[in-house]
Structures are given as C-alpha cells and as structure tokens.
Scaffold this active site. Structure first.
Site, PDB file in Angstrom:
ATOM      1  N   PRO A   2       0.801  -1.207   0.000  1.00 41.63           N
ATOM      2  CA  PRO A   2       0.000   0.000   0.000  1.00 41.63           C
ATOM      3  C   PRO A   2       0.834   1.258   0.000  1.00 41.63           C
ATOM      4  CG  PRO A   2      -0.158  -1.194   2.081  1.00 41.63           C
ATOM      5  CD  PRO A   2       1.013  -1.706   1.349  1.00 41.63           C
ATOM      6  N   GLU A   3       0.387   2.207  -0.785  1.00 42.18           N
ATOM      7  CA  GLU A   3       0.898   3.565  -0.679  1.00 42.18           C
ATOM      8  C   GLU A   3      -0.182   4.368   0.036  1.00 42.18           C
ATOM      9  OE1 GLU A   3       2.691   4.966  -4.335  1.00 42.18           O
ATOM     10  OE2 GLU A   3       2.992   2.916  -5.015  1.00 42.18           O
TER      11      GLU A   3
END
Length: 277
Positions: A2-3
């Site tokens: 995830p960003e």
DNA sequence: ATTCCCTCCTGCGCGC
DNA sequence: TGCGCGCAGGAGGGAA
C-alpha cells in the site's frame, strides 16, 4: 503493497467499524514483523476502547484508552500487508499474524512478506506522532502544508533524479513507487530530471499532479495491483487507470509514443519519453 | 549531507 | 512438471 491511497482507503473502511469498540483480546501469532511486535500490547489493549483511527504517512494510528492507560497502536502494512474484518471462528491462514478481537468481529492483520509493523506509543493521541518511526517524517501531500515553496525547499539540495527524491518520506510522505511514476507523468516531468533543477512552474504542476493522483486513487478505492484487497474484501480499481505503471512497451495514453521502463535506485520507473521532459 | 546498495520475507511468473 | 531466477506497493542502515 500500500501507498498512501490504499492506506487511506483502508482507514476509511475500518474507522466506522472500530471507533467506540471495546477490544476483547489481542492475539499475536507472529511477533516477528520488520520489528518485533511489543508483547506489552496484549495486556495494554485488553479491555481498551478504540477512540479514533487516524493516518500519518503510510501508518494507521489506533488511539486507545483502557485499564492499562492510553496510547496508540501504529500499524504499517509494508509491501504486502492487509487488514480485514472476519467473523469469530474464521480459520487462520498462513500469514495471519495478529487479531484484534472485538465484540462481534475480528480485525485480522495478514502480511506474507512481513515487512509491516505493529508498534505501540503510550500516552495521549498527540504523543503518537513522536514515536521514532513517525518523528522525522515529511509533509502530508494532501494537507495544506504541501505547497510549491515546501516542495522547492525540499528539492533545493537534492541533485539526484526527481523520482527517487519524490519517494523520500523525509520530504513528502505516502508517495510510493506507483504514484511517483504516475504523478510525474501527470506533471509531464521526466523522472530523470535532477530535483534541484526543476523550475517553480514545474513544481507547481508537480504539487497539483501529486494531489490529483493521490485523491483520484482514493476516490477510485485504491490500487488493485497484485494482492491488494479492501477491508471488506473488494478489490480496488486504480490499476485500470494507471497511465504508465507496469505498462512498459504499451502505447502512451496521451501521445503516440511507448511507455518506457527504467531502473532508478533499485526500483522500476515507468514514463513516456515524449510526454515527460 | 546526499545517494546508492543491500536487506528483511514470501509468492508469482517466466524461461529452460 | 519442476526448478532457479528476478521481480514485487516499503524503508532503514551502512558505505561511499
């Protein structure tokens, strides 16, 4: 995995389910993540109530208060982590490392690569930002503090290529490998251009591009690349809209050129040589 | 001070 | 079918 957008989508998904809930128990099955999960988490969280679910950079912060005092749980999902709600009795799978057992459901952390983190910062919510992993982080790209002047200041002493600089969390947080490429494409800036040499007008374009790219991804429900899943199990759909990421050799969406893949600081970068200068 | 390289770990797709 | 290789959303540490 995830960003920032994926973490924010996760936060939006779990917040309404978590706030006000009492933690019945905590089960730590695999204490060895990137750092060991502090064992005192179990007694501290047992019987505690979750007061808020916040995000700083790619960290989720669960502000809690209970018999053992108040503090915040810091959760980082690393490359491959995810949080999901499962019903009591749900069978444990291979990479299910931590359970937060609530009254009617369980918040379960899975992370195959174990690059994630679960940490504890005692004290009131404001103190959580002083935890060592958060203390020296840069500005939030979706906050008012992320301005052209702020970006120019950050770039001024950086003479290396802009793409790795854009991913440096000491300057701006939350921009990972996907959204760095995507933001630079949107701004029309070559990932190879030295950060310190980027003009003010181009910095303006980049600030807007980063904001728009991240907001669009959040609105689209996060990236669906590889194993990303929402807390409710649904897949994100940003990949459908990715302009350049993982599109090496494919036609640019804006011109007749081809997307090129290069390597920068050990990571893949994607860009369109004719749209980005 | 900045920049690059390596590392932590598992899984997957590819070529042979 | 199977094996080895390279690569994958992050990020900190150490070396140059």
């Amino acid at each position: 995995m995830p960003e920032l957008p994926e973490v924010e989508v996760c936060r939006l998904g779990i917040e309404p389910e978590l706030v006000g809930q009492l933690i019945h128990t905590v089960v730590i099955r695999t204490p060895r993540l990137r750092q060991p999960i502090p064992p005192e988490l179990v007694p501290l969280l047992t019987g505690a109530r979750i007061l808020a679910v916040r995000r700083r950079a790619k960290y989720l912060l669960l502000d809690c208060a209970g018999p053992g005092g108040e503090g915040s749980v810091l959760i980082h999902l690393g490359m491959s982590g995810n949080l999901r709600f499962v019903p009591p009795g749900q069978p444990i799978e291979k990479h299910d490392h931590v359970d937060l057992v609530l009254s009617t459901q369980i918040l379960r952390l899975a992370d195959p690569r174990r690059f994630g983190l679960v940490l504890w910062q005692p004290g009131p919510p404001a103190l959580s930002l002083q935890h060592p992993v958060l203390a020296s982080l840069g500005v939030e790209p979706l906050s008012a503090a992320f301005t052209v002047d702020c970006l120019r200041q950050a770039f001024s002493r950086r003479h290396g290529p802009v793409k790795p600089v854009l991913m440096d969390g000491k300057l701006v947080v939350g921009i990972g490998n996907i959204y760095a490429s995507e933001s630079l494409f949107r701004a029309g800036i070559s990932p190879l251009r030295p950060a310190s040499g980027i003009s003010r007008p181009r910095c303006e374009l980049l600030v807007a591009a980063v904001r728009e790219t991240l907001s669009d991804a959040i609105a689209a429900g996060g990236s669906s690349i590889r194993d990303y899943v929402h807390s409710d199990g649904g897949a994100g759909c940003f990949q459908v809209q990715a302009a350049v990421y993982e599109r090496a050799g494919e036609p640019c969406r804006r011109c007749t050129g081809q997307v090129r893949q290069i390597r920068q600081a050990g990571r893949s970068t994607y860009y369109c040589p004719s749209c980005q200068h």
